[in-house]
Design a protein around this motif. Structure first.
Motif, short mmCIF file in Angstrom:
data_model
loop_
_atom_site.label_atom_id
_atom_site.label_comp_id
_atom_site.label_asym_id
_atom_site.label_seq_id
_atom_site.Cartn_x
_atom_site.Cartn_y
_atom_site.Cartn_z
N THR A 33 -25.73 20.37 -10.22
CA THR A 33 -25.13 19.75 -9.04
C THR A 33 -25.81 20.27 -7.79
OG1 THR A 33 -23.01 19.54 -10.18
CG2 THR A 33 -23.01 19.42 -7.76
N HIS A 34 -26.07 21.56 -7.77
CA HIS A 34 -26.74 22.13 -6.60
C HIS A 34 -28.14 21.57 -6.43
CE1 HIS A 34 -29.07 25.24 -4.45
NE2 HIS A 34 -27.91 25.40 -3.74
N GLU A 35 -28.76 21.46 -7.59
CA GLU A 35 -30.12 20.91 -7.53
C GLU A 35 -30.11 19.46 -7.03
OE1 GLU A 35 -34.03 20.17 -10.41
OE2 GLU A 35 -32.21 21.19 -11.19
N GLN A 61 -29.49 19.42 -3.39
CA GLN A 61 -30.72 19.77 -2.66
C GLN A 61 -31.66 18.56 -2.57
OE1 GLN A 61 -31.55 22.60 -1.05
NE2 GLN A 61 -29.53 23.47 -1.52
#
Length: 999
Positions: A22-24, A27
């Motif tokens: 999710t963070h990726e 980003q």
């Protein structure tokens, strides 16, 4: 617990992995957003930049009249900020024409198509023109783009003004919309209100002249509708009935698919040009008609014909109703002498039984015409009688009246003009020399008329030519009075010429015929071996005297033939050097005796082999050199020949080096400079159809006594001698006269320069033809016939002559050899003898009684058998006539009386192939004997004989030299033969060297 921990750990790991993903993803989305934001910023910046650079006004407007102004560069262009600009735009839509502009918006929304139109707006106290384009948007709004077109409108205004000045209109036809656009000037050309729409094709055709419609429609169908450019001239019928001229041009416009979109072009008003062209053409036609009229006048010397032709031609030129010629009498009364009148008008010249009036045409307010008299009687005019010709001979060259009722004429004069239906007139005087002869009047009867300058000029020219014709007629009348006398004189002159020609022919025949007998028999007697020395001497004297008499006769007859134009050129090919050597040797002894220099100079540019009349050229040179030696006591004589031009190259060549540097000797003292005579063309043609291609210049210069200027005028007159020539008491006065005529005949002109005490120079040029050396026939050696070669047939020869002694001469000449001979005394006898005798050759005399040689020869040659007979004409006629006889008649050859034996034998050899036995060539024997001559051989001769021979040699008297030589022949025959050979070759200088070797 451990299982729970493992499970919990697995979940933690799973959630951590998901959280990492999710963070990726977050980003990545953040990076994409940042990228989009960057692109948006760039796009916004680009859009702002684009709007900042747009010079158009851009508006967004919806159907509720909500207005949005898009900021563009337009605000800065009109020197105001955005608020001021927005106020100007809002005021534009709030004015009384608001509904007009919003109607355009509604039209774009309703049709969903772009609407285009032009309008103006006042900005900063100036009228600015815009071209608006309203395009629909998806949200029921439109975009209004207004572009400044003030510059274009200014150009269009200037173009319209230029079109108006140049009378050029423009047009355009759009095929998709089938609409036509005209410029303002095109409306003016068609004289149509510009507020009206352009004419449709059918209406436009009605304006075209009927004679041009078919051509125009054919042009449009062939070119315009098929997409081709076209151009043509048309005539337009205007509503007021006038005709104007236009030049129409058209060009097609195609789309990318090749479809015809529209036609556009120009219309040029060329009425002024066409009118000028028509006026010019009318002027040309008038001038041509005037030239024809003048030419017809010049073709006749009959004055009545000239008058009738002139009046008719002038009426046609001026397109008037009547033209008349009025003649003055010595008392200044007068009458009409010629007239040309239209068919609808009453003639003024009528037969005497039907005419009841004649009018005076002098037009002046003070003129009082008397009562009219019948045709043929005088018409008196008190005004002309009082003023005579002063009216026209002073300052007035013509009189014109445009309307007799507006000219202030007296009632009686108007009544006179009405009686022959004149309404306007043009009158010019006719002068014969400096005296007025009459008047030339042109009338317009049907209406008033303004006479143009060109028409007046034509009438004046015609009157001038009439004056010339009158002078010619007077001259003709004067010459006709002398015509009978001139005709009688011409008849008498012709008779005299014929008599002179007959006399010359008779004299030639009568003189040469006895000479033929004298010379012929003397030649025969020379063959005799029974003569003693005295008889031989007497015979030689007779022969020489006969030859001398023949020379004199030839000279006198040549002069006479020159006078009647009967002498002709006889050009032959010859070597110039040989001719010059002969002439030089002929005079060298005379020059040496008088201690004179005799110099012959021939320029290197002179061709060696020529075609010209060698005999006449030799005679001219002999005559001129003989005179030069005769009248020169000291100094010398120089003959110079140079080439003037070659092969039609008119570049003159320097004839000789400067004096003192000439080849062959030094210059003569006090000699005039050589000036080449002008090149002249000659009737002398070259051989085989060639024309002369060279010009030779001859100069004979002496340092003699010279002549005074007054003597030069009579220098070339026959039988006339100058004072110097008379003082020498030598000559007949014929040499120079004959020389001049010979030079003229050869195509040149002889000239003379002379100064008393300084000498005389004769010059002349003659054209010649250059030939190759191969064309020069070698000179035959003089040989005596001793007999006939063996093994030859027996030749039959017929001798025809009306004189028995001449027949006897030929018989005796030929009887020595094995020929069969027959005689005949006239043409009839000749035909009879020929028929039975069948001769191989006939010697035919030309002039005989009963039937002459011409007719006899013609009849013989008309027979097939006669074609095999060679006929040689024997006559005392001239050599020129003899050559004409051979060319034009049936003769095979010509021999002139008096003839030599060699000529008879040569004719037999030429036409029958007779072969002879000769003695050794005379010149070969003489050459051998000449080599044996020595001064010692002559030293033993009597002194008085040597002195007499010396004097005869110095005088170049061949006859006297031969007489002196013959005195020693009986004692020293070989020496006499050797001296005779030298004398016959004119080697007089060698004879003198033998007599006095020490000198």
């Amino acid at each position: 617990m451990s299982d729970y921990n493992r499970t919990l750990e697995a979940e933690v790991i799973e959630r951590s992995t998901a959280l990492a993903r999710t963070h990726e993803q977050l980003q990545t989305e953040m990076r994409d957003r940042q990228l989009l934001e960057g692109k948006l910023d760039i796009s916004t910046e680009q859009i702002n930049t684009i709007f900042d650079s747009i010079a158009d006004i851009v508006l967004i407007m919806d159907e509720q009249k909500k207005l949005q102004i898009i900021p563009t560069k337009a605000t800065s262009l009109y020197a105001c900020d955005l608020n001021e600009f927005c106020l100007i735009v809002l005021n534009f839509f709030q004015e009384e024409n608001e509904e007009v502009w919003f109607a355009k918006v509604q039209e774009a929304l309703a049709t969903q198509k772009t609407v285009n139109f032009d309008y103006s707006l006042r900005i900063n106290q100036q009228e600015v023109w815009f071209s608006a384009s309203i395009s629909p948007l998806p949200n029921r709004s439109v975009v209004w783009v207004a572009r400044d077109i003030s510059d274009r409108k200014l150009v269009e205004a200037n173009l319209l003004e230029a079109q108006k000045i140049a009378h050029i209109g423009t047009w355009e036809y759009d095929f998709p919309t089938k609409t036509t656009i005209w410029s303002e000037e095109l409306y003016r050309i068609h004289k149509i209100d510009p507020s009206q729409p352009p004419l449709e094709s059918d209406e436009l055709v009605k304006f075209i002249h009927p004679q041009d419609r078919h051509r125009y429609l054919k042009l449009v169908n062939k070119k315009a509708l098929t997409g081709l450019a076209f151009e043509t001239d048309l005539r337009l019928l205007q509503k007021d009935g006038s005709i104007s001229y236009i030049e129409i041009r058209g060009e097609p416009v195609f789309d990318e698919k090749g479809e015809l979109l529209r036609l556009f072009g120009t219309v040029l008003d060329i009425s002024d040009r066409k009118q000028a062209e028509e006026a010019l053409q009318d002027s040309i036609e008038r001038e041509q008609a005037l030239a024809r009229s003048i030419e017809r006048m010049r073709q006749s010397l009959d004055i009545d014909t000239i008058f009738n032709t002139t009046t008719s031609e002038l009426r046609e030129i001026l397109k008037c109703d009547r033209v008349a010629i009025y003649r003055f009498n010595p008392d200044w009364s007068g009458g009409f002498v010629a007239e040309s009148v239209g068919k609808d008008w009453i003639p003024m010249l009528q037969p005497a039984e039907t005419a009841n009036f004649s009018e005076n045409i002098i037009t002046d307010p003070s003129c009082q015409a008397n009562t009219l008299q019948p045709y043929g009687e005088k018409v008196l005019d008190t005004y002309i009688q009082e003023n005579k010709d002063s009216l026209y001979s002073q300052s007035l060259l013509y009189r014109t009246t445009e309307d007799i009722y507006q000219a202030g004429f007296t009632p009686c004069y108007i009544e006179l003009l009405e009686r022959f239906q004149a309404r306007a007139y043009l009158i010019v005087p006719i002068f014969c020399g400096s005296q007025i002869w009459g008047l030339l009047a042109s009338y317009q009867n049907s209406m008033p008329r303004t006479w143009r300058k060109g028409e007046i000029h034509i009438a004046l020219q015609i009157s001038t030519q009439l004056g010339v014709a009158l002078q010619q007629a007077q001259l003709l009348e004067a010459t006709q009075k002398q015509a009978i006398q001139l005709q009688e004189a011409a008849v008498a002159a012709e008779a005299a010429n014929r008599a002179k020609s007959t006399f010359l022919a008779n004299m030639s025949h009568e003189l040469r015929t006895p000479l033929n007998a004298i010379l012929g028999f003397s030649q025969l007697m020379q063959h005799s071996t029974n003569l003693n020395l005295q008889d031989q001497e007497n015979l030689r004297i007779i022969n020489r005297s006969g030859e001398h008499l023949l020379t004199l006769i030839n000279q006198v007859l040549d002069l006479a033939k020159i006078e009647v134009g009967r002498i002709t050129l006889n050009p032959i090919e010859f070597e110039l050097k040989s001719l010059l050597n002969e002439v030089e040797e002929m005079f060298q002894l005379q020059a040496q005796e008088k201690q004179l220099q005799l110099i012959f100079q021939c320029s290197s540019s002179v061709p060696p082999y020529l075609r010209a009349d060698e005999v006449k050229l030799r005679q001219v040179l002999i005559n001129l050199l003989s005179n030069a030696i005769k009248f020169t006591k000291e100094g010398g004589i120089s003959l110079r020949i140079s080439s003037v031009f070659s092969n039609e190259n008119q570049q003159f060549l320097p004839p000789f080096p400067p004096k003192g540097k000439r080849e062959g000797g030094s210059g003569l003292p006090n000699s005039p400079s050589a000036i080449p005579s002008p090149v002249t063309h000659s009737p002398l043609g070259g051989g085989r159809g060639e024309l002369p291609n060279h010009q030779l210049h001859f100069e004979i210069e002496d340092t003699g006594c010279g002549m005074a200027p007054d003597e030069l005028d009579k220098l070339f007159q026959a039988f006339v001698q100058t004072q110097t020539g008379a003082s020498y008491q030598q000559g007949t006065g014929l040499g120079l006269a004959i020389s001049q005529q010979f030079v003229k005949l050869m195509g040149g002109q002889i000239a003379v320069r002379s100064q008393v005490g300084c000498g005389t120079t004769f010059t002349f040029d003659i054209p010649v033809t250059v030939v190759d050396a191969s064309t020069i026939k070698p000179k035959q050696l003089s040989r005596q016939v001793l007999g006939l070669e063996s093994n030859q047939p027996t030749y039959r020869i017929l001798i025809v002559d009306d004189r028995a002694d001449l027949r006897q001469l030929l018989v005796k000449m030929l009887n020595r050899f094995e020929f069969e001979l027959q005689e005949a005394s006239n043409g009839i006898e000749a035909i009879e003898v020929w028929s039975s005798f069948e001769p191989h050759l006939i010697f035919m005399d030309m002039r005989m009684p009963i039937m002459d040689g011409y007719e006899a020869t013609k009849r013989i040659k008309a027979n097939v058998k006669g074609q095999a007979t060679a006929i040689v004409a024997v006559s005392a006629s001239s050599a020129e006539k003899g050559r004409t006889i051979v060319i034009s008649d049936d003769y095979d050859d010509f021999i002139r009386k008096p003839f030599r034996e060699a000529e008879i034998f040569d004719a037999l050899h030429k036409h029958l192939g007779v072969r002879y036995i000769y003695d050794e060539p005379q010149n070969a024997q003489e050459s051998n004997q000449t080599e044996a001559l020595t001064p010692e051989a002559l030293a033993g001769l009597p002194t008085d004989w040597l002195m007499s021979l010396e004097q005869a040699t110095i005088e170049c008297d061949l006859e006297l030299i031969l007489t002196q030589i013959d005195q020693i022949r009986d004692r020293h025959e070989s020496l006499a033969n050797a001296l005779t050979a030298l004398a016959n070759e004119f080697l007089f200088n060698q004879i003198l060297d033998l007599i006095k070797p020490d000198i």
